[in-house]
Design a protein around this motif. Structure first.
Motif, PDB file in Angstrom:
ATOM      1  N   VAL A   9       0.865  -1.177   0.000  1.00  0.00           N
ATOM      2  CA  VAL A   9       0.000   0.000   0.000  1.00  0.00           C
ATOM      3  C   VAL A   9       0.899   1.225   0.000  1.00  0.00           C
ATOM      4  O   VAL A   9       1.723   1.402   0.904  1.00  0.00           O
ATOM      5  N   LEU A  11       1.071   5.096   0.402  1.00  0.00           N
ATOM      6  CA  LEU A  11       0.352   6.247   0.955  1.00  0.00           C
ATOM      7  C   LEU A  11       0.935   7.507   0.339  1.00  0.00           C
ATOM      8  O   LEU A  11       2.080   7.874   0.604  1.00  0.00           O
ATOM      9  N   SER A  20      -5.624  10.676   5.058  1.00  0.00           N
ATOM     10  CA  SER A  20      -5.506   9.447   4.269  1.00  0.00           C
ATOM     11  C   SER A  20      -4.789   8.302   4.987  1.00  0.00           C
ATOM     12  O   SER A  20      -5.055   7.142   4.660  1.00  0.00           O
ATOM     13  N   PRO A  21      -3.902   8.552   5.980  1.00  0.00           N
ATOM     14  CA  PRO A  21      -3.295   7.402   6.668  1.00  0.00           C
ATOM     15  C   PRO A  21      -4.315   6.494   7.352  1.00  0.00           C
ATOM     16  O   PRO A  21      -4.101   5.283   7.432  1.00  0.00           O
ATOM     17  N   ALA A  24      -5.429   4.228   4.583  1.00  0.00           N
ATOM     18  CA  ALA A  24      -4.340   3.349   4.156  1.00  0.00           C
ATOM     19  C   ALA A  24      -4.064   2.257   5.193  1.00  0.00           C
ATOM     20  O   ALA A  24      -3.889   1.084   4.830  1.00  0.00           O
ATOM     21  N   ARG A  25      -4.012   2.623   6.460  1.00  0.00           N
ATOM     22  CA  ARG A  25      -3.757   1.628   7.507  1.00  0.00           C
ATOM     23  C   ARG A  25      -4.874   0.585   7.559  1.00  0.00           C
ATOM     24  O   ARG A  25      -4.613  -0.607   7.709  1.00  0.00           O
ATOM     25  N   HIS A  28      -4.550  -1.674   4.544  1.00  0.00           N
ATOM     26  CA  HIS A  28      -3.365  -2.515   4.740  1.00  0.00           C
ATOM     27  C   HIS A  28      -3.707  -3.693   5.656  1.00  0.00           C
ATOM     28  O   HIS A  28      -3.388  -4.850   5.342  1.00  0.00           O
ATOM     29  N   LEU A  40       3.134  -1.246   4.232  1.00  0.00           N
ATOM     30  CA  LEU A  40       2.655   0.128   4.111  1.00  0.00           C
ATOM     31  C   LEU A  40       3.847   1.016   3.793  1.00  0.00           C
ATOM     32  O   LEU A  40       4.775   1.144   4.597  1.00  0.00           O
ATOM     33  N   ASP A  42       4.830   4.595   3.311  1.00  0.00           N
ATOM     34  CA  ASP A  42       4.380   5.950   3.612  1.00  0.00           C
ATOM     35  C   ASP A  42       5.409   6.946   3.077  1.00  0.00           C
ATOM     36  O   ASP A  42       6.573   6.928   3.489  1.00  0.00           O
ATOM     37  N   VAL A  81      -3.138   4.809  -2.074  1.00  0.00           N
ATOM     38  CA  VAL A  81      -4.130   5.612  -1.364  1.00  0.00           C
ATOM     39  C   VAL A  81      -3.663   7.055  -1.477  1.00  0.00           C
ATOM     40  O   VAL A  81      -2.594   7.409  -0.984  1.00  0.00           O
ATOM     41  N   SER A  82      -4.466   7.873  -2.147  1.00  0.00           N
ATOM     42  CA  SER A  82      -4.070   9.253  -2.396  1.00  0.00           C
ATOM     43  C   SER A  82      -5.205  10.223  -2.090  1.00  0.00           C
ATOM     44  O   SER A  82      -6.325  10.026  -2.544  1.00  0.00           O
TER      45      SER A  82
END
Length: 188
Positions: A9, A11, A20-21, A24-25, A28, A40, A42, A81-82
């Motif tokens: 993933v 980020l 967004s985190p 994303a988390r 994930h 992940l 980042d 993930v944006s």
């Protein structure tokens, strides 16, 4: 085909106060729950300098760029993930993608877009698809927009019961395209 798919993933934001985190988390964790190997990545942690030359043309590769390149090269697919900023995707995400090229070739990419407003980042989605296609990646047709992220996501996950079902359908599509690409690479 190997026993476990590998879908990291990415980020795509470093902005202060970013939301967004959370998304994303959660995704994930969801991938790993489904038996998919995932890391992940980042961009805030990777701390990539502005790209002045692709990785393969350097002998002084920044550590974050090396980690990103190796993770994407080893992956079977990718989930980005944006957030959407000003009707587009963040410049740091474009910078990160610019470091890559062969790493993305023929890799299925799922795109999850996040916005503070009501449209879920559809402009970001359209732009990212164009860039990824130009790089030889294969953005999947399914999308997963997250609207009003401040209200629709907590640190634990989605506050909307329907989101988990939409996410499951999206991840099933990403899995399908990734498995198809893996089979094709193994047959080649």
């Amino acid at each position: 085909m190997s026993d476990r798919l590998n879908i990291p993933v990415l980020l795509g934001s470093v902005r202060r106060g970013r939301q967004s985190p959370k998304v994303a988390r959660w995704l994930h964790r969801r991938l790993m729950t489904e038996g998919i190997e995932s890391e992940l990545l980042d961009l805030e942690e990777l701390a990539l300098p502005i790209m002045d030359e692709r990785i393969r043309m350097r002998d002084d590769v920044p550590p974050g760029a090396k980690r990103l390149s190796e993770a994407i090269a080893a992956a079977d697919g990718l989930l980005i993930v944006s957030p959407e900023y000003n009707n587009g995707y963040p410049g740091v995400l474009k910078n990160a993608l610019d470091y890559l090229l062969p790493e993305l070739k023929r890799k299925p990419v799922g795109i999850v877009t996040v916005s503070a407003g009501g449209f879920g980042g559809i402009s970001c989605l359209a732009q990212l698809r164009l860039v990824l296609l130009a790089m030889g990646a294969a953005p999947i047709p399914a999308s997963l927009p997250v609207s009003r992220v401040g209200q629709s996501f907590s640190d634990e996950g989605p506050t909307d019961d329907d989101f988990a079902g939409r996410a499951d359908r999206f991840l099933a599509e990403l899995r399908w395209w990734t498995e198809a690409a893996v089979r094709q690479r193994e047959a080649a």
